[in-house]
Enzyme design. Structure first.
Site, short mmCIF file in Angstrom:
data_model
loop_
_atom_site.label_atom_id
_atom_site.label_comp_id
_atom_site.label_asym_id
_atom_site.label_seq_id
_atom_site.Cartn_x
_atom_site.Cartn_y
_atom_site.Cartn_z
N LYS A 10 0.67 -1.33 -0.09
CA LYS A 10 -0.16 0.06 0.05
C LYS A 10 0.91 1.43 0.09
CE LYS A 10 -3.95 -2.19 2.32
NZ LYS A 10 -4.91 -2.38 3.46
N TYR A 50 -12.35 -2.13 -3.69
CA TYR A 50 -13.02 -2.61 -2.39
C TYR A 50 -14.78 -2.52 -2.43
CZ TYR A 50 -8.29 -2.34 0.02
OH TYR A 50 -7.14 -2.52 0.34
N ASN A 113 -2.18 0.13 7.04
CA ASN A 113 -1.71 -1.37 7.61
C ASN A 113 -0.76 -2.15 6.47
OD1 ASN A 113 -3.65 -2.03 5.66
ND2 ASN A 113 -4.62 -3.52 7.08
N HIS A 116 -2.18 -5.56 1.54
CA HIS A 116 -3.28 -6.12 1.34
C HIS A 116 -3.19 -7.36 0.62
CE1 HIS A 116 -7.61 -7.14 0.01
NE2 HIS A 116 -6.87 -7.61 -1.16
N GLU A 127 -9.81 -10.23 -7.65
CA GLU A 127 -8.79 -9.29 -7.45
C GLU A 127 -7.58 -9.15 -8.65
OE1 GLU A 127 -9.60 -8.56 -2.62
OE2 GLU A 127 -7.62 -9.33 -3.37
P1 CMP Z 1 -7.36 -4.82 3.56
O1 CMP Z 1 -6.83 -6.04 3.99
O2 CMP Z 1 -6.84 -4.27 2.50
O3 CMP Z 1 -8.83 -4.81 3.54
C1 CMP Z 1 -9.60 -3.82 3.77
C2 CMP Z 1 -8.89 -2.57 4.31
O4 CMP Z 1 -9.77 -1.71 5.07
C3 CMP Z 1 -8.04 -3.18 5.65
O5 CMP Z 1 -7.08 -3.86 4.83
C4 CMP Z 1 -7.50 -1.73 6.18
O6 CMP Z 1 -6.72 -1.09 5.34
C5 CMP Z 1 -9.20 -1.11 6.08
N1 CMP Z 1 -9.72 -1.41 7.36
C6 CMP Z 1 -10.36 -2.33 7.79
N2 CMP Z 1 -10.85 -2.21 9.01
C7 CMP Z 1 -10.56 -0.85 9.36
C8 CMP Z 1 -11.31 -0.22 10.34
N3 CMP Z 1 -11.95 -0.57 11.47
N4 CMP Z 1 -11.05 1.25 10.26
C9 CMP Z 1 -10.27 1.63 9.17
N5 CMP Z 1 -9.99 0.89 7.96
C10 CMP Z 1 -10.05 -0.45 8.17
#
Ligand code: CMP
Length: 139
Positions: A10, A50, A113, A116, A127
């Site tokens: 990311k 998403y 985070n 993905h 995807e």
């Molecule tokens: P990802 O695995 O890319 O899948 C969905 C994404 O949404 C996740 O990683 C985070 O980046 C984001 N995400 C998931 N839960 C939350 C949350 N509670 N608050 C903000 N972002 C979130």
């Protein structure tokens, strides 16, 4: 069984110069990049990717983040690639991720985070096709 999964390094992790470390972790675990590109998603492209999260309160913020800078989009191939990549990533929330995981090392919080990874064979198929036509995937 050899399978494919879609991974994204990311924009937060690209900014922190963590691309090399993360790709090294994939390769050391037996996950081979078979398609890869550096790209900045437009917001609509992030929203399409998403779409399953459209109703979530964090959807708009997530799509703004994902389109905020270049990301590395990768198709990984290897035995149990989907599960293996999820183990390498660790929990969605870096604070809850195990030691030695990518999100523990590079994630800041549950939204920023670092990576993905597809969570099922169905999402991996969607995807992967979202970003790569078959002719851009090596085998
Ligand atoms: P990802 O695995 O890319 O899948 C969905 C994404 O949404 C996740 O990683 C985070 O980046 C984001 N995400 C998931 N839960 C939350 C949350 N509670 N608050 C903000 N972002 C979130």
């Amino acid at each position: 069984m050899s399978e494919r999964t879609l991974a994204i390094i990311k924009p937060d992790a690209v900014k922190k110069n963590a691309v090399g470390d993360i790709i090294n972790r994939y390769e050391q675990a037996g996950l081979k990049p078979v398609a890869m590109k550096l790209m900045q998603m437009s917001k609509p492209v992030a929203e399409g990717f998403y779409a399953v999260h459209k109703a979530r309160p964090f959807f708009d913020s997530l799509c703004t983040f994902m389109s905020s800078g270049p990301a590395v989009v990768i198709v990984l191939q290897g035995d149990n690639a989907i599960k293996k990549n999820r183990e390498l990533m660790g929990a969605t929330d870096p604070a809850k991720a195990d030691a030695n995981t990518i999100r523990k090392a590079h994630g800041a919080n549950i939204e920023f985070n670092a990576v993905h990874g597809s969570d099922s064979p169905e999402t991996a198929a969607f995807e992967t096709a979202y970003f790569f036509p078959g002719m851009e995937i090596f085998s």
